[in-house]
Design an enzyme around this catalytic site. Structure first.
Site, PDB file in Angstrom:
ATOM      1  N   GLY A  15       0.811  -1.209   0.000  1.00 55.04           N
ATOM      2  CA  GLY A  15       0.000   0.000   0.000  1.00 55.04           C
ATOM      3  C   GLY A  15       0.845   1.261   0.000  1.00 55.04           C
ATOM      4  O   GLY A  15       0.575   2.220  -0.725  1.00 55.04           O
TER       5      GLY A  15
ATOM      6  N   ARG B 248       7.240   1.845   0.941  1.00 57.55           N
ATOM      7  CA  ARG B 248       7.591   0.439   1.134  1.00 57.55           C
ATOM      8  C   ARG B 248       7.952  -0.201  -0.214  1.00 57.55           C
ATOM      9  O   ARG B 248       8.794  -1.097  -0.261  1.00 57.55           O
ATOM     10  CB  ARG B 248       6.443  -0.314   1.799  1.00 57.55           C
ATOM     11  CG  ARG B 248       6.842  -1.714   2.280  1.00 57.55           C
ATOM     12  CD  ARG B 248       5.821  -2.295   3.238  1.00 57.55           C
ATOM     13  NE  ARG B 248       5.803  -1.558   4.483  1.00 57.55           N
ATOM     14  CZ  ARG B 248       4.705  -1.294   5.194  1.00 57.55           C
ATOM     15  NH1 ARG B 248       3.529  -1.712   4.755  1.00 57.55           N
ATOM     16  NH2 ARG B 248       4.772  -0.616   6.315  1.00 57.55           N
TER      17      ARG B 248
ATOM     18  N   ARG C  26       1.519  11.352  -8.537  1.00 58.85           N
ATOM     19  CA  ARG C  26       0.802  11.371  -7.259  1.00 58.85           C
ATOM     20  C   ARG C  26       1.607  10.725  -6.125  1.00 58.85           C
ATOM     21  O   ARG C  26       1.056  10.291  -5.118  1.00 58.85           O
ATOM     22  CB  ARG C  26      -0.571  10.696  -7.378  1.00 58.85           C
ATOM     23  CG  ARG C  26      -1.518  11.400  -8.330  1.00 58.85           C
ATOM     24  CD  ARG C  26      -2.808  10.620  -8.517  1.00 58.85           C
ATOM     25  NE  ARG C  26      -3.706  11.318  -9.419  1.00 58.85           N
ATOM     26  CZ  ARG C  26      -4.748  12.068  -9.034  1.00 58.85           C
ATOM     27  NH1 ARG C  26      -5.000  12.223  -7.753  1.00 58.85           N
ATOM     28  NH2 ARG C  26      -5.509  12.653  -9.920  1.00 58.85           N
TER      29      ARG C  26
ATOM     30  N   ARG D 289      -0.150  -8.628  -3.761  1.00 62.03           N
ATOM     31  CA  ARG D 289      -0.235  -7.562  -2.757  1.00 62.03           C
ATOM     32  C   ARG D 289       0.508  -8.002  -1.517  1.00 62.03           C
ATOM     33  O   ARG D 289       0.336  -9.133  -1.031  1.00 62.03           O
ATOM     34  CB  ARG D 289      -1.696  -7.261  -2.437  1.00 62.03           C
ATOM     35  CG  ARG D 289      -1.901  -6.511  -1.121  1.00 62.03           C
ATOM     36  CD  ARG D 289      -3.271  -5.910  -0.989  1.00 62.03           C
ATOM     37  NE  ARG D 289      -3.717  -5.816   0.388  1.00 62.03           N
ATOM     38  CZ  ARG D 289      -3.221  -4.999   1.310  1.00 62.03           C
ATOM     39  NH1 ARG D 289      -2.211  -4.204   1.018  1.00 62.03           N
ATOM     40  NH2 ARG D 289      -3.710  -4.999   2.548  1.00 62.03           N
ATOM     41  N   VAL D 290       1.340  -7.123  -0.956  1.00 66.97           N
ATOM     42  CA  VAL D 290       2.045  -7.388   0.299  1.00 66.97           C
ATOM     43  C   VAL D 290       1.675  -6.270   1.270  1.00 66.97           C
ATOM     44  O   VAL D 290       2.075  -5.127   1.092  1.00 66.97           O
ATOM     45  CB  VAL D 290       3.576  -7.480   0.090  1.00 66.97           C
ATOM     46  CG1 VAL D 290       3.951  -8.800  -0.530  1.00 66.97           C
ATOM     47  CG2 VAL D 290       4.109  -6.338  -0.778  1.00 66.97           C
TER      48      VAL D 290
ATOM     49  N   SER E  64      -0.374  -5.135   5.376  1.00 69.64           N
ATOM     50  CA  SER E  64      -0.571  -5.397   6.800  1.00 69.64           C
ATOM     51  C   SER E  64      -2.047  -5.661   7.066  1.00 69.64           C
ATOM     52  O   SER E  64      -2.915  -5.321   6.260  1.00 69.64           O
ATOM     53  CB  SER E  64      -0.088  -4.215   7.635  1.00 69.64           C
ATOM     54  OG  SER E  64      -0.796  -3.041   7.282  1.00 69.64           O
TER      55      SER E  64
ATOM     56  N   MET F 167      -8.071  -3.797   3.829  1.00 69.68           N
ATOM     57  CA  MET F 167      -8.921  -2.853   3.118  1.00 69.68           C
ATOM     58  C   MET F 167      -8.820  -2.889   1.582  1.00 69.68           C
ATOM     59  O   MET F 167      -9.343  -1.989   0.935  1.00 69.68           O
ATOM     60  CB  MET F 167      -8.616  -1.421   3.597  1.00 69.68           C
ATOM     61  CG  MET F 167      -8.872  -1.185   5.068  1.00 69.68           C
ATOM     62  SD  MET F 167      -8.616   0.536   5.553  1.00 69.68           S
ATOM     63  CE  MET F 167      -9.988   1.334   4.722  1.00 69.68           C
TER      64      MET F 167
ATOM     65  N   ASP G  57      -1.276  -5.869  14.079  1.00 74.13           N
ATOM     66  CA  ASP G  57      -1.983  -5.638  15.340  1.00 74.13           C
ATOM     67  C   ASP G  57      -3.116  -6.646  15.423  1.00 74.13           C
ATOM     68  O   ASP G  57      -3.350  -7.392  14.473  1.00 74.13           O
ATOM     69  CB  ASP G  57      -2.513  -4.194  15.412  1.00 74.13           C
ATOM     70  CG  ASP G  57      -3.492  -3.894  14.286  1.00 74.13           C
ATOM     71  OD1 ASP G  57      -4.706  -3.911  14.537  1.00 74.13           O
ATOM     72  OD2 ASP G  57      -3.046  -3.658  13.144  1.00 74.13           O
TER      73      ASP G  57
ATOM     74  N   ARG H   4       7.292  -2.743  12.221  1.00 78.17           N
ATOM     75  CA  ARG H   4       6.623  -3.112  10.970  1.00 78.17           C
ATOM     76  C   ARG H   4       7.636  -3.174   9.834  1.00 78.17           C
ATOM     77  O   ARG H   4       7.575  -4.059   8.987  1.00 78.17           O
ATOM     78  CB  ARG H   4       5.535  -2.086  10.624  1.00 78.17           C
ATOM     79  CG  ARG H   4       4.343  -2.139  11.554  1.00 78.17           C
ATOM     80  CD  ARG H   4       3.261  -1.194  11.100  1.00 78.17           C
ATOM     81  NE  ARG H   4       2.169  -1.136  12.068  1.00 78.17           N
ATOM     82  CZ  ARG H   4       0.909  -0.893  11.749  1.00 78.17           C
ATOM     83  NH1 ARG H   4       0.578  -0.703  10.496  1.00 78.17           N
ATOM     84  NH2 ARG H   4      -0.022  -0.848  12.672  1.00 78.17           N
TER      85      ARG H   4
END
Length: 235
Positions: free
Chosen positions: A21, A25, A44, A88-89, A91, A180, A204, A217
């Site tokens: 996301g 990262r 962006r 996708r990687v 949390s 999400m 979490d 993280r």
């Protein structure tokens, strides 16, 4: 050929793309694990890089937060840039009692409160799932690494701050974690006849007092990143 969200030209992006996301990262993955990296997008602030991992060309790009954001970026990658595989990687917040902070989740399917699927005009409820060819390889790599992992469904919500929290109900139905983005990724892959997988690290837990700091993280997510990269070079 560029889009309103991506300045890359055809050929700048590899057939397999890792997508965290956070665009920073994506930069971390490229600079830490890959060689011969080239930035193909800064529009962006959504950074994208192509480089090599173990001799094979791989791309990594941020997808932002939420289903609308990942929906845009993955649609363009699948349909405008001829990408075949997206991993996708990210949390997630743990739900089940046997899921703990730092555990890895492979999202086999994704429940959602989002209306993203409405656009496809399908009767009933479409159930978005991962591509087994990627899931199988990723789980085998996790097993070899000896990390703690879980395979199952996740809950994907449109809202981070919720007035009515359904997490307890989905926990009873077996959902492993909440995040999400995954349904849009899996739906876009299904429509384009491409492949997708979400790999998550538990940062979490919604029912335990466990949470990783920002620094933790950064260091704890490396297992997930390496699993994704090792999977990518097999595709």
């Amino acid at each position: 050929m560029s889009t309103p969200h991506n300045s890359a030209e055809k050929g700048d992006i590899a057939k397999t793309v890792l997508m965290p996301g956070d665009p920073l990262r994506a930069k971390f993955i490229a600079e830490t694990f890959m060689t011969d990296i080239k930035c193909f997008n800064e529009v962006r602030g959504m950074l994208g890089f192509t480089g090599k991992y173990d001799g094979k060309e791989i791309s990594v790009m941020g997808h932002g937060m939420g289903i609308p954001s990942i929906g845009i970026y993955t649609y363009e990658l699948f349909n405008f840039y001829d990408v075949d595989n997206i991993i996708r990687v990210g949390s997630a917040g743990g739900l089940q009692d046997d899921v703990n902070v730092r555990d890895i989740i492979f999202a086999m399917g994704a429940h959602t409160d989002s209306n993203y699927g409405f656009q496809f005009g399908l009767p009933g409820t479409f159930a978005p799932t991962a591509s087994y060819k990627i899931l199988e390889k990723a789980v085998a790599i996790a097993k070899e690494k000896g990390v703690t992992y879980h395979v199952g469904d996740v809950l994907s919500s449109d809202a981070f701050y919720k007035k009515c929290n359904e997490s307890e109900l989905y926990k009873k139905m077996g959902a492993l974690a909440v995040e999400m983005e995954t349904p849009a990724l899996y739906m876009n892959a299904a429509e384009a006849h491409k492949n997708a997988l979400t790999i998550l690290t538990i940062s979490d837990h919604l029912f335990k007092s466990e949470e990783l700091s920002a620094q933790e993280r950064q260091t704890s997510f490396t297992d997930m990143m390496e699993i994704a990269l090792k999977t990518a070079i097999q595709l």
